[in-house]
Design a protein around this motif. Structure first.
Motif, PDB file in Angstrom:
ATOM      1  N   SER A  13      -8.226 -24.170   2.033  1.00 44.19           N
ATOM      2  CA  SER A  13      -8.847 -23.034   1.686  1.00 44.19           C
ATOM      3  C   SER A  13     -10.241 -22.732   1.751  1.00 44.19           C
ATOM      4  O   SER A  13     -10.805 -21.887   2.384  1.00 44.19           O
ATOM      5  N   GLU A  14     -10.845 -23.836   0.982  1.00 45.37           N
ATOM      6  CA  GLU A  14     -12.447 -23.815   1.124  1.00 45.37           C
ATOM      7  C   GLU A  14     -12.955 -24.005   2.397  1.00 45.37           C
ATOM      8  O   GLU A  14     -13.993 -23.161   2.842  1.00 45.37           O
ATOM      9  N   PHE A  15     -12.358 -24.910   3.275  1.00 42.07           N
ATOM     10  CA  PHE A  15     -12.979 -25.067   4.512  1.00 42.07           C
ATOM     11  C   PHE A  15     -12.830 -23.708   5.444  1.00 42.07           C
ATOM     12  O   PHE A  15     -13.596 -23.352   6.054  1.00 42.07           O
ATOM     13  N   HIS A  16     -11.614 -23.188   5.312  1.00 46.66           N
ATOM     14  CA  HIS A  16     -11.470 -21.857   6.085  1.00 46.66           C
ATOM     15  C   HIS A  16     -12.146 -20.801   5.674  1.00 46.66           C
ATOM     16  O   HIS A  16     -12.583 -20.078   6.318  1.00 46.66           O
ATOM     17  N   SER A  17     -12.392 -20.557   4.268  1.00 46.25           N
ATOM     18  CA  SER A  17     -13.239 -19.507   3.706  1.00 46.25           C
ATOM     19  C   SER A  17     -14.527 -19.803   4.040  1.00 46.25           C
ATOM     20  O   SER A  17     -15.261 -18.816   4.466  1.00 46.25           O
ATOM     21  N   ARG A  18     -15.175 -21.202   4.230  1.00 45.52           N
ATOM     22  CA  ARG A  18     -16.402 -21.363   4.804  1.00 45.52           C
ATOM     23  C   ARG A  18     -16.594 -20.675   6.261  1.00 45.52           C
ATOM     24  O   ARG A  18     -17.519 -20.063   6.672  1.00 45.52           O
ATOM     25  N   ARG A  19     -15.594 -21.194   7.150  1.00 43.66           N
ATOM     26  CA  ARG A  19     -15.514 -20.817   8.534  1.00 43.66           C
ATOM     27  C   ARG A  19     -15.571 -19.057   8.685  1.00 43.66           C
ATOM     28  O   ARG A  19     -16.173 -18.674   9.462  1.00 43.66           O
ATOM     29  N   ARG A  20     -14.839 -18.694   7.565  1.00 39.96           N
ATOM     30  CA  ARG A  20     -14.653 -17.048   7.969  1.00 39.96           C
ATOM     31  C   ARG A  20     -15.941 -16.385   7.392  1.00 39.96           C
ATOM     32  O   ARG A  20     -16.454 -15.579   7.835  1.00 39.96           O
ATOM     33  N   ARG A  21     -16.468 -16.830   6.184  1.00 43.22           N
ATOM     34  CA  ARG A  21     -17.879 -16.580   5.999  1.00 43.22           C
ATOM     35  C   ARG A  21     -18.965 -16.726   6.981  1.00 43.22           C
ATOM     36  O   ARG A  21     -19.679 -15.585   7.322  1.00 43.22           O
ATOM     37  N   ASN A  22     -19.023 -17.747   7.482  1.00 41.77           N
ATOM     38  CA  ASN A  22     -20.096 -18.155   8.865  1.00 41.77           C
ATOM     39  C   ASN A  22     -19.705 -17.153   9.890  1.00 41.77           C
ATOM     40  O   ASN A  22     -20.648 -16.466  10.494  1.00 41.77           O
ATOM     41  N   SER A  23     -18.485 -16.459  10.062  1.00 44.35           N
ATOM     42  CA  SER A  23     -18.321 -15.530  11.105  1.00 44.35           C
ATOM     43  C   SER A  23     -18.599 -14.108  10.758  1.00 44.35           C
ATOM     44  O   SER A  23     -18.952 -13.523  11.725  1.00 44.35           O
ATOM     45  N   LEU A  24     -18.898 -13.908   9.512  1.00 47.63           N
ATOM     46  CA  LEU A  24     -18.983 -12.461   9.011  1.00 47.63           C
ATOM     47  C   LEU A  24     -20.353 -12.139   8.445  1.00 47.63           C
ATOM     48  O   LEU A  24     -20.704 -11.163   8.493  1.00 47.63           O
ATOM     49  N   ILE A  25     -21.227 -13.233   8.007  1.00 49.73           N
ATOM     50  CA  ILE A  25     -22.332 -13.245   7.393  1.00 49.73           C
ATOM     51  C   ILE A  25     -23.219 -14.155   8.482  1.00 49.73           C
ATOM     52  O   ILE A  25     -22.792 -15.256   8.788  1.00 49.73           O
ATOM     53  N   HIS A  27     -24.876 -16.573  10.674  1.00 53.64           N
ATOM     54  CA  HIS A  27     -24.376 -18.080  10.519  1.00 53.64           C
ATOM     55  C   HIS A  27     -25.506 -18.831  10.082  1.00 53.64           C
ATOM     56  O   HIS A  27     -25.458 -19.917   9.513  1.00 53.64           O
ATOM     57  N   ASP A  28     -26.830 -18.552  10.176  1.00 55.97           N
ATOM     58  CA  ASP A  28     -27.888 -19.430  10.107  1.00 55.97           C
ATOM     59  C   ASP A  28     -28.248 -19.449   8.628  1.00 55.97           C
ATOM     60  O   ASP A  28     -29.337 -20.193   8.143  1.00 55.97           O
ATOM     61  N   LEU A  29     -27.551 -18.738   7.806  1.00 53.30           N
ATOM     62  CA  LEU A  29     -27.929 -18.558   6.495  1.00 53.30           C
ATOM     63  C   LEU A  29     -27.286 -20.033   5.569  1.00 53.30           C
ATOM     64  O   LEU A  29     -27.759 -20.228   4.746  1.00 53.30           O
ATOM     65  N   PHE A  30     -26.045 -20.375   6.104  1.00 56.34           N
ATOM     66  CA  PHE A  30     -25.218 -21.282   5.692  1.00 56.34           C
ATOM     67  C   PHE A  30     -25.332 -22.715   6.374  1.00 56.34           C
ATOM     68  O   PHE A  30     -24.918 -22.625   7.549  1.00 56.34           O
ATOM     69  N   ALA A  31     -25.634 -23.687   5.542  1.00 57.93           N
ATOM     70  CA  ALA A  31     -25.452 -25.049   6.500  1.00 57.93           C
ATOM     71  C   ALA A  31     -25.202 -26.203   5.332  1.00 57.93           C
ATOM     72  O   ALA A  31     -26.098 -26.407   4.488  1.00 57.93           O
ATOM     73  N   GLU A  32     -24.040 -26.698   5.413  1.00 54.44           N
ATOM     74  CA  GLU A  32     -23.617 -27.815   4.375  1.00 54.44           C
ATOM     75  C   GLU A  32     -22.730 -28.691   5.237  1.00 54.44           C
ATOM     76  O   GLU A  32     -21.689 -29.008   4.697  1.00 54.44           O
ATOM     77  N   PRO A  33     -23.117 -29.153   6.431  1.00 51.43           N
ATOM     78  CA  PRO A  33     -22.306 -29.948   7.168  1.00 51.43           C
ATOM     79  C   PRO A  33     -21.567 -31.087   6.382  1.00 51.43           C
ATOM     80  O   PRO A  33     -20.581 -31.537   6.801  1.00 51.43           O
ATOM     81  N   ALA A  34     -22.303 -31.650   5.463  1.00 54.96           N
ATOM     82  CA  ALA A  34     -21.673 -33.036   4.733  1.00 54.96           C
ATOM     83  C   ALA A  34     -20.546 -32.403   3.985  1.00 54.96           C
ATOM     84  O   ALA A  34     -19.516 -32.949   3.818  1.00 54.96           O
ATOM     85  N   TRP A  35     -20.675 -31.313   3.604  1.00 54.75           N
ATOM     86  CA  TRP A  35     -19.474 -30.820   2.639  1.00 54.75           C
ATOM     87  C   TRP A  35     -18.192 -30.459   3.539  1.00 54.75           C
ATOM     88  O   TRP A  35     -17.275 -30.759   3.171  1.00 54.75           O
ATOM     89  N   ASP A  36     -18.548 -29.742   4.509  1.00 56.81           N
ATOM     90  CA  ASP A  36     -17.647 -29.485   5.486  1.00 56.81           C
ATOM     91  C   ASP A  36     -16.902 -30.794   6.083  1.00 56.81           C
ATOM     92  O   ASP A  36     -15.684 -30.882   6.155  1.00 56.81           O
TER      93      ASP A  36
END
Length: 128
Positions: A13-25, A27-36
């Motif tokens: 759920s968290e991974f999919h929420s992050r993908r959804r967030r990045n598509s709606l806001i 994308h360059d505001l959020f970057a946590e590749p290690a967490w993903d």
């Protein structure tokens, strides 16, 4: 639902929420590749699978060099480990180490506990 099933559901759920967030806001505001990467590796662990490095790089939606740098950091810190390349295809696979599993499950257990208690956001807000 078993605890490990709940952990996997939270990670997914968290991974999919992050993908959804990045598509709606933006994308360059959020970057946590290690967490993903950790989330994906935990989901793979729960499914008794490994992640091929190329697919992992694509899934985290950052430049391959960035994803590889973060995979290297996770390997260096002992949170992930390599599997020997498949001799037929030569693909390198990554999985969580026992330490990585323990760290992720500690986080997911805490997340599950906080959700059951209704979270702790009230402490940040001032009531007039």
């Amino acid at each position: 639902m078993q605890e490990k099933e709940a952990f996997a559901a939270i990670a997914q759920s968290e991974f999919h929420s992050r993908r959804r967030r990045n598509s709606l806001i933006r994308h360059d505001l959020f970057a946590e590749p290690a967490w993903d990467i950790l989330l994906l590796l935990y989901i793979a662990h729960h499914r008794d699978q490994t992640m091929e490095v190329g697919r992992l790089c694509t899934a985290v939606s950052v430049a391959p060099t960035t994803a590889l740098r973060w995979i290297g950091q996770l390997l260096d810190r002992g949170l992930a480990k390599h599997l020997a390349p498949d001799s037929a295809q030569g693909d390198v696979h990554i999985l969580l180490s026992p330490c990585g599993i323990e760290e992720m499950e500690r986080y997911l257990r805490d997340f599950l506990h906080r959700e059951r208690l209704g979270g702790d956001l009230d402490r940040y807000f001032h009531k007039p």
